[in-house]
Design an enzyme around this catalytic site. Structure first.
Site, PDB file in Angstrom:
ATOM      1  N   PHE A 315     100.653  36.495  32.472  1.00 51.71           N
ATOM      2  CA  PHE A 315     100.886  36.706  33.898  1.00 51.71           C
ATOM      3  C   PHE A 315     100.035  35.757  34.721  1.00 51.71           C
ATOM      4  O   PHE A 315     100.534  35.090  35.620  1.00 51.71           O
ATOM      5  CB  PHE A 315     100.593  38.146  34.313  1.00 51.71           C
ATOM      6  CG  PHE A 315     100.876  38.389  35.766  1.00 51.71           C
ATOM      7  CD1 PHE A 315     102.181  38.335  36.246  1.00 51.71           C
ATOM      8  CD2 PHE A 315      99.850  38.644  36.664  1.00 51.71           C
ATOM      9  CE1 PHE A 315     102.451  38.529  37.598  1.00 51.71           C
ATOM     10  CE2 PHE A 315     100.105  38.837  38.012  1.00 51.71           C
ATOM     11  CZ  PHE A 315     101.408  38.778  38.482  1.00 51.71           C
ATOM     12  N   ASP A 316      98.730  35.711  34.423  1.00 52.72           N
ATOM     13  CA  ASP A 316      97.853  34.730  35.061  1.00 52.72           C
ATOM     14  C   ASP A 316      97.201  33.887  33.967  1.00 52.72           C
ATOM     15  O   ASP A 316      97.665  33.884  32.823  1.00 52.72           O
ATOM     16  CB  ASP A 316      96.824  35.401  35.980  1.00 52.72           C
ATOM     17  CG  ASP A 316      95.874  36.325  35.237  1.00 52.72           C
ATOM     18  OD1 ASP A 316      95.800  36.265  33.989  1.00 52.72           O
ATOM     19  OD2 ASP A 316      95.165  37.109  35.912  1.00 52.72           O
ATOM     20  N   LYS A 318      94.657  34.197  32.122  1.00 47.33           N
ATOM     21  CA  LYS A 318      93.984  34.820  30.979  1.00 47.33           C
ATOM     22  C   LYS A 318      94.599  36.138  30.524  1.00 47.33           C
ATOM     23  O   LYS A 318      94.224  36.644  29.465  1.00 47.33           O
ATOM     24  CB  LYS A 318      92.506  35.068  31.316  1.00 47.33           C
ATOM     25  CG  LYS A 318      91.686  33.809  31.534  1.00 47.33           C
ATOM     26  CD  LYS A 318      90.226  34.161  31.801  1.00 47.33           C
ATOM     27  CE  LYS A 318      89.374  32.912  32.004  1.00 47.33           C
ATOM     28  NZ  LYS A 318      87.952  33.259  32.287  1.00 47.33           N
ATOM     29  N   HIS A 319      95.496  36.691  31.308  1.00 42.33           N
ATOM     30  CA  HIS A 319      96.002  38.035  31.011  1.00 42.33           C
ATOM     31  C   HIS A 319      97.511  38.037  30.792  1.00 42.33           C
ATOM     32  O   HIS A 319      98.230  37.179  31.317  1.00 42.33           O
ATOM     33  CB  HIS A 319      95.639  38.991  32.152  1.00 42.33           C
ATOM     34  CG  HIS A 319      94.181  39.022  32.473  1.00 42.33           C
ATOM     35  ND1 HIS A 319      93.637  38.307  33.515  1.00 42.33           N
ATOM     36  CD2 HIS A 319      93.152  39.677  31.866  1.00 42.33           C
ATOM     37  CE1 HIS A 319      92.326  38.529  33.555  1.00 42.33           C
ATOM     38  NE2 HIS A 319      92.004  39.344  32.564  1.00 42.33           N
ATOM     39  N   LEU A 320      97.978  39.030  30.059  1.00 39.09           N
ATOM     40  CA  LEU A 320      99.382  39.107  29.686  1.00 39.09           C
ATOM     41  C   LEU A 320     100.234  39.765  30.760  1.00 39.09           C
ATOM     42  O   LEU A 320      99.747  40.549  31.580  1.00 39.09           O
ATOM     43  CB  LEU A 320      99.534  39.907  28.387  1.00 39.09           C
ATOM     44  CG  LEU A 320      98.780  39.413  27.152  1.00 39.09           C
ATOM     45  CD1 LEU A 320      99.125  40.282  25.956  1.00 39.09           C
ATOM     46  CD2 LEU A 320      99.094  37.950  26.865  1.00 39.09           C
TER      47      LEU A 320
END
Length: 405
Positions: A315-316, A318-320
């Site tokens: 999504f960004d 570092k994150h899913l």
């Protein structure tokens, strides 16, 4: 690992293997009344698992408290995703409510608490977050909210260490092999100490998600200036950590009576989805849905978010996405031992407490039904990891055009 404290449940060649597993555990439920399903989940970790602690503790703006975070849910909830995250799905699979952040004192903690918080580390003391030690201390301070039985039957879920290695790689661009190993050993030793604290408070069932290939995160690749391939050092550190973390769990299962665990190979799950994204229903595993830069690795805002986050793994930077979290949650809950072992989370729930007296019989029964064993330890032979990663990096260089967004 051994007959005393854990059983390696393995998938069979035929597609009905999981039906066998469920039938076998149904047999256990009928014959061993100590078997019970956990109704309590405790969550420890960083932003991948944070359900809102960061927005409570921080005096500064927390991006996850504002859109486009939470867009798929219709509102921002403090989760670093467009929607739900892994602990939400696991709670759902356990048939319990979503686990609230521990810092929201008005919440109902009858089914557990979430101690995870963005920017958390194992070592050091970053501002406006909680280290793993501080999270476990917070658990110890609140443990009497749950009965001894609830704490012993509960699942203790962990994902932490990414920030330690990302910070280390940033500050030590050319460490020697000995230096890398020494730092990983420090992280693992600290994790061991905290697992033992929880064990001392009655915890028996531990679910650990190993680290992603950190050099493949969009934020890390974009910062390196070469988005066509994953950054070597962070991924190497994560791979070494994962190997040593599994070794630790095997040792604890031999050392501590009743210690049971589940170890999910998140590293391979992310690596596969980065390289072969379409195989796993994603349009891309390279660029993030939200952000700026060559692979949208930074500055996620409402002005630069994609229309269809389900097409993206990240999504960004570092994150899913919710879709990425959903796939990981399903693998943790019900996948086979190539992905998670010695038990998946569903099997871990069924394992009886203090079950030494039946484990040998279970192994014998399982062995009679399977053609061969595949132990997850073999996945974490470090030389094999390094060789496979090098091959994949070369593949990315050779196929660079297919990675351009």
């Amino acid at each position: 690992p051994n007959n005393k404290t854990s059983v390696w449940f393995l998938s069979m060649a035929n597609p009905k293997s999981h039906l066998f597993s469920l039938s076998f555990f149904s047999f256990l439920l009928l014959h061993f009344p100590t078997v019970s399903l956990a109704q309590t989940l405790f969550v420890f970790g960083d932003g991948l698992y944070d359900t809102g602690n960061k927005q409570i503790i921080s005096s500064n703006r927390v991006d996850a408290s504002f859109p486009p975070y939470g867009n798929t849910l219709g509102e921002a909830t403090g989760r670093w995703s467009d929607g739900l995250i892994i602990p939400d799905y696991l709670a759902g699979f356990m048939n319990i409510p979503q686990i609230p952040p521990v810092l929201r004192s008005t919440s109902d903690f009858s089914h557990g608490a979430n101690f995870a918080i963005a920017d958390a580390t194992v070592l050091g003391s970053p501002p406006e977050t909680l280290t793993l030690s501080q999270q476990v201390m917070k658990f110890s301070e609140n443990k009497n909210k749950w009965t001894i039985q609830a704490r012993s039957e509960a699942i203790y879920l962990f994902y932490i260490g990414s920030n330690d290695y990302l910070n280390y790689a940033k500050n030590n661009p050319n460490p020697s092999a000995d230096q890398k190993e020494a730092f990983v050993d420090r992280v693992i030793t600290s994790i061991e100490a905290e697992l033992k604290v929880i064990y001392g408070s009655g915890g028996r069932k531990f679910a650990l998600q190993n680290l992603a290939p950190l050099g493949c995160l969009p934020a890390v690749k974009q910062a390196s200036g070469n988005v066509q391939e994953c950054v070597r050092l962070p991924s190497e550190m994560a791979a070494l950590h994962n190997k040593k973390l599994l070794q630790l769990l095997v040792e604890l299962s031999r050392e501590l009576s009743g210690f049971q665990y589940s170890f999910y190979d998140f590293f391979s799950s992310i690596q596969n989805r980065v390289i072969k994204s379409k195989t796993y229903t994603f349009e891309t595993g390279i660029a993030a849905c939200c952000g700026t830069g060559s692979v949208n690795g930074s500055s996620c805002s409402t002005y630069n978010v994609c229309a269809h986050p389900e097409d993206y793994l990240f999504f960004d930077g570092k994150h899913l996405t919710q879709e990425g979290n959903l796939q990981a949650g399903h693998l943790m809950w019900g996948s086979d031992p190539v992905v998670i072992g010695p038990n998946n989370l569903r099997e871990l729930l069924f394992l009886p407490l203090d079950s030494t007296f039946i484990l040998a019989d279970i192994q014998e029964a399982m062995a009679a039904t399977r053609p061969r064993q595949i132990k997850i330890e073999s996945i974490y032979d470090i030389k094999k990891i390094e060789s496979e990663m090098e091959t994949q990096w070369l593949y990315q260089v050779d196929k660079a055009s297919s990675f351009l967004i």
